[in-house]
Design an enzyme around this catalytic site. Structure first.
Site, PDB file in Angstrom:
ATOM      1  N   HIS A   1       2.723  -2.397  -5.165  1.00 44.60           N
ATOM      2  CA  HIS A   1       2.891  -3.069  -3.867  1.00 44.60           C
ATOM      3  C   HIS A   1       4.368  -3.055  -3.498  1.00 44.60           C
ATOM      4  O   HIS A   1       5.227  -3.350  -4.332  1.00 44.60           O
ATOM      5  CB  HIS A   1       2.381  -4.506  -3.936  1.00 44.60           C
ATOM      6  CG  HIS A   1       2.185  -5.113  -2.584  1.00 44.60           C
ATOM      7  ND1 HIS A   1       3.236  -5.531  -1.787  1.00 44.60           N
ATOM      8  CD2 HIS A   1       1.063  -5.364  -1.878  1.00 44.60           C
ATOM      9  CE1 HIS A   1       2.762  -6.010  -0.655  1.00 44.60           C
ATOM     10  NE2 HIS A   1       1.447  -5.917  -0.678  1.00 44.60           N
TER      11      HIS A   1
ATOM     12  N   GLU B   1      -2.875  -3.742   9.240  1.00 40.05           N
ATOM     13  CA  GLU B   1      -2.071  -3.514   8.049  1.00 40.05           C
ATOM     14  C   GLU B   1      -1.753  -2.031   7.923  1.00 40.05           C
ATOM     15  O   GLU B   1      -2.310  -1.199   8.648  1.00 40.05           O
ATOM     16  CB  GLU B   1      -2.773  -4.048   6.800  1.00 40.05           C
ATOM     17  CG  GLU B   1      -2.904  -5.572   6.816  1.00 40.05           C
ATOM     18  CD  GLU B   1      -3.490  -6.143   5.545  1.00 40.05           C
ATOM     19  OE1 GLU B   1      -3.660  -5.390   4.568  1.00 40.05           O
ATOM     20  OE2 GLU B   1      -3.791  -7.356   5.534  1.00 40.05           O
TER      21      GLU B   1
ATOM     22  N   ARG C   1       1.131   2.618   1.168  1.00 38.89           N
ATOM     23  CA  ARG C   1       1.892   1.798   0.235  1.00 38.89           C
ATOM     24  C   ARG C   1       2.732   2.605  -0.745  1.00 38.89           C
ATOM     25  O   ARG C   1       3.858   2.220  -1.070  1.00 38.89           O
ATOM     26  CB  ARG C   1       0.929   0.898  -0.550  1.00 38.89           C
ATOM     27  CG  ARG C   1       0.441  -0.289   0.241  1.00 38.89           C
ATOM     28  CD  ARG C   1      -0.493  -1.123  -0.599  1.00 38.89           C
ATOM     29  NE  ARG C   1      -0.840  -2.360   0.106  1.00 38.89           N
ATOM     30  CZ  ARG C   1      -1.692  -3.257  -0.362  1.00 38.89           C
ATOM     31  NH1 ARG C   1      -2.292  -3.042  -1.516  1.00 38.89           N
ATOM     32  NH2 ARG C   1      -1.954  -4.351   0.326  1.00 38.89           N
TER      33      ARG C   1
ATOM     34  N   ARG D   1      -4.875   3.392  -2.680  1.00 40.23           N
ATOM     35  CA  ARG D   1      -5.794   2.459  -2.012  1.00 40.23           C
ATOM     36  C   ARG D   1      -5.284   2.077  -0.632  1.00 40.23           C
ATOM     37  O   ARG D   1      -4.121   1.692  -0.472  1.00 40.23           O
ATOM     38  CB  ARG D   1      -5.973   1.200  -2.866  1.00 40.23           C
ATOM     39  CG  ARG D   1      -6.848   0.132  -2.214  1.00 40.23           C
ATOM     40  CD  ARG D   1      -7.067  -1.033  -3.148  1.00 40.23           C
ATOM     41  NE  ARG D   1      -5.859  -1.801  -3.378  1.00 40.23           N
ATOM     42  CZ  ARG D   1      -5.468  -2.823  -2.621  1.00 40.23           C
ATOM     43  NH1 ARG D   1      -6.175  -3.174  -1.550  1.00 40.23           N
ATOM     44  NH2 ARG D   1      -4.366  -3.492  -2.924  1.00 40.23           N
TER      45      ARG D   1
ATOM     46  N   HIS E   1       0.430  -3.364  -8.750  1.00 41.56           N
ATOM     47  CA  HIS E   1      -0.454  -4.219  -7.965  1.00 41.56           C
ATOM     48  C   HIS E   1      -1.935  -3.923  -8.163  1.00 41.56           C
ATOM     49  O   HIS E   1      -2.741  -4.849  -8.271  1.00 41.56           O
ATOM     50  CB  HIS E   1      -0.089  -4.047  -6.487  1.00 41.56           C
ATOM     51  CG  HIS E   1      -0.856  -4.944  -5.562  1.00 41.56           C
ATOM     52  ND1 HIS E   1      -0.904  -6.314  -5.705  1.00 41.56           N
ATOM     53  CD2 HIS E   1      -1.614  -4.662  -4.455  1.00 41.56           C
ATOM     54  CE1 HIS E   1      -1.646  -6.845  -4.739  1.00 41.56           C
ATOM     55  NE2 HIS E   1      -2.097  -5.867  -3.980  1.00 41.56           N
TER      56      HIS E   1
END
Length: 495
Positions: A224, A110, A269, A364, A329
């Site tokens: 997100h 990811e 992100r 994060r 998110h």
């Protein structure tokens, strides 16, 4: 020891199971039914399954980089150091992680990870698999679970947390305990666009503020990048789709994410979310996620939930790119804790998204949230031995400014949750300006807190309190870092 666990996601479930196994008398409180909440909705996996050429040290480095230099190195070392044990525990408790033909965990890649170290269950249903297994184990223990009970406030006496005030069955009820473990999740319902379920109204963080616990980093909200643009509830399209090779394209078919970062779609992100917001504003229409190169069979096998929902909403993502937009998110800030979940108030612990462990810093790293809940939930339960039993001679008290609310004459404008969500998205969303934040703070402070003893009224008071605290935190940080980004005003308007 009597232990009250408030919240039933991975952090709360892990803490409750460990506390019960350690011999404590545990009661769990959940806002809706056991198993509802953000954990069960998590499509992405859990980081920390280290294959050949990978290591906890590499995972720590990726976490620190994503956190923009504001992560706590000690907390990060704890996170990655405990990862293998917590994943092994989840397997032992029955989580059906995906495996390859040889029986090994199938590891995914990811964004912002330097190696494939993400374990998934059911392709894109990891949270559901974890939640189902842990809920089943908790039910087997006989631990009492109070469902449909809203946290109204924490009870304190002599500087210690002594239990909680709950709104249940239409009335306030006191539940005393030697220790309270808060696991109430985040506050995604502050924003118009969010992946968070309706229960995520920041109840625990707001109660902690009223009780006097330290709270930090509320300005760091992760948006997100890819939520499906379609009627109906917000639906997240997992970052793992981009990890498998899907790309982001504009109306000209160009992969615009490389304009913002050399890693393109696999950049952190916050970078990807801002790139999407900017490009969508410039072209006046949503950008698109192009997964067509993966093929129908691979998409259906690897992402069965996303495949089903996209088809239900009228898209064939194997044949055409799908429109996406960012949404609130994950909250990186929350109740300040040490590496064992202890807050600044004796007898009070916090785990999961409501806690500010220091792991995430300003942003994060993908798939660290489920891991954080598992790691710090277990550590908080182990630290309960340091929470001495309550003194029955000290009657617990509610905070002076409690969730039942007191009329504030200076707030004359009636409160509206949709108005708050619109305000927060427009002025405290992925792109912020100092003037916009100032305007948002003035507006929030002009609203009158809702009254009454309904669930909605309690939630709205919590949202209003957290909105003020979040905006004030954002104003106190005059430079851009991680998810807190101050933009030129001209680029904001078209959102």
């Amino acid at each position: 020891m009597d232990v009250l666990v408030v919240g039933g996601g991975i952090g709360g479930l892990t803490a409750a199971l460990h506390a019960h196994e350690a011999g404590h008398r545990v009661t769990m409180v959940v806002k809706d039914a056991l198993g509802d909440g953000a954990t069960a909705l998590a499509q992405g996996g859990i980081a920390g399954a280290y294959g050949a050429g990978d290591s906890p040290a590499a995972h720590a480095e990726d976490t620190l980089v994503a956190g923009s230099g504001l992560s706590d190195p000690e907390a990060v070392e704890v996170l990655v150091g405990d990862a293998s044990a917590r994943i092994a525990e989840l397997i032992a408790r029955g989580v059906p992680f995906d495996r390859d033909a040889g029986g090994a965990l199938r590891l995914g890649l990811e964004a912002a990870h330097s190696a494939a170290r993400i374990a998934h269950a059911g392709g894109d249903a990891t949270g559901a698999g974890i939640s189902a297994a842990l809920c089943a184990r908790l039910r087997e223990t006989g631990v009492p679970v109070r469902e449909h009970a809203v946290l109204a406030d924490l009870l304190t006496a002599d500087g210690r947390v002594r239990g909680a005030l709950l709104l249940a069955e239409g009335r306030l009820q006191e539940v005393t305990a030697d220790a309270v473990i808060l696991a109430t999740g985040g506050a995604g319902q502050l924003f118009r666009h969010t992946t968070a379920p309706v229960v995520c109204t920041g109840d625990g963080i707001a109660a902690a503020l009223r009780a006097g616990a330290a709270v930090a980093d509320l300005e760091f909200v992760q948006f997100h990048p890819t939520i499906l643009v379609s009627p109906g509830p917000a639906f997240l399209v997992s970052e793992a789709v981009r990890g498998e090779g899907a790309t982001l394209i504009d109306d000209d078919g160009r992969r615009f994410a490389f304009d913002a970062h050399p890693d393109g779609e696999l950049a952190p992100r916050d970078v990807v979310a801002r790139a999407i917001v900017r490009r969508a504003a410039e072209q006046g229409s949503p950008v698109r996620l192009d997964a067509t190169a993966l093929g129908a069979d691979r998409l259906a096998a690897r992402f069965p939930t996303i495949d089903r929902v996209t088809h239900e909403r009228g898209f064939d993502w194997a044949r055409e790119p799908i429109p996406v937009t960012p949404a609130a998110h994950y909250l990186m800030g929350g109740v300040v804790t040490d590496v064992d979940g202890r807050t600044t108030l004796p007898g009070f612990f916090a785990v999961g998204e409501c806690a500010r462990t220091g792991v995430h810093g300003a942003n994060r790293l993908a798939s660290n949230s489920l891991l954080e809940g598992a790691v710090f939930g277990a550590r908080a339960a182990a630290a309960l031995v340091s929470a001495p039993p309550r003194d029955s001679s000290s009657a617990p008290q509610q905070p002076r400014e409690q969730a039942t609310g007191v009329e504030d004459g200076s707030r004359r404008t009636p409160f509206s949750r949709p108005a708050l969500q619109e305000l927060m998205w427009d002025l405290v969303g992925p792109l912020r300006t100092p003037d916009g934040l100032g305007q948002a703070l003035a507006t929030v402070r002009s609203w009158r807190p809702p009254e009454g003893l309904t669930r909605t009224a309690v939630e709205d008071r919590n949202l209003l309190q957290l909105a003020e605290a979040m905006i004030a935190a954002a104003l106190s940080r005059p430079v851009s870092v991680g998810a807190h980004h101050l933009e030129a005003p001209a680029l904001i308007g078209a959102r």
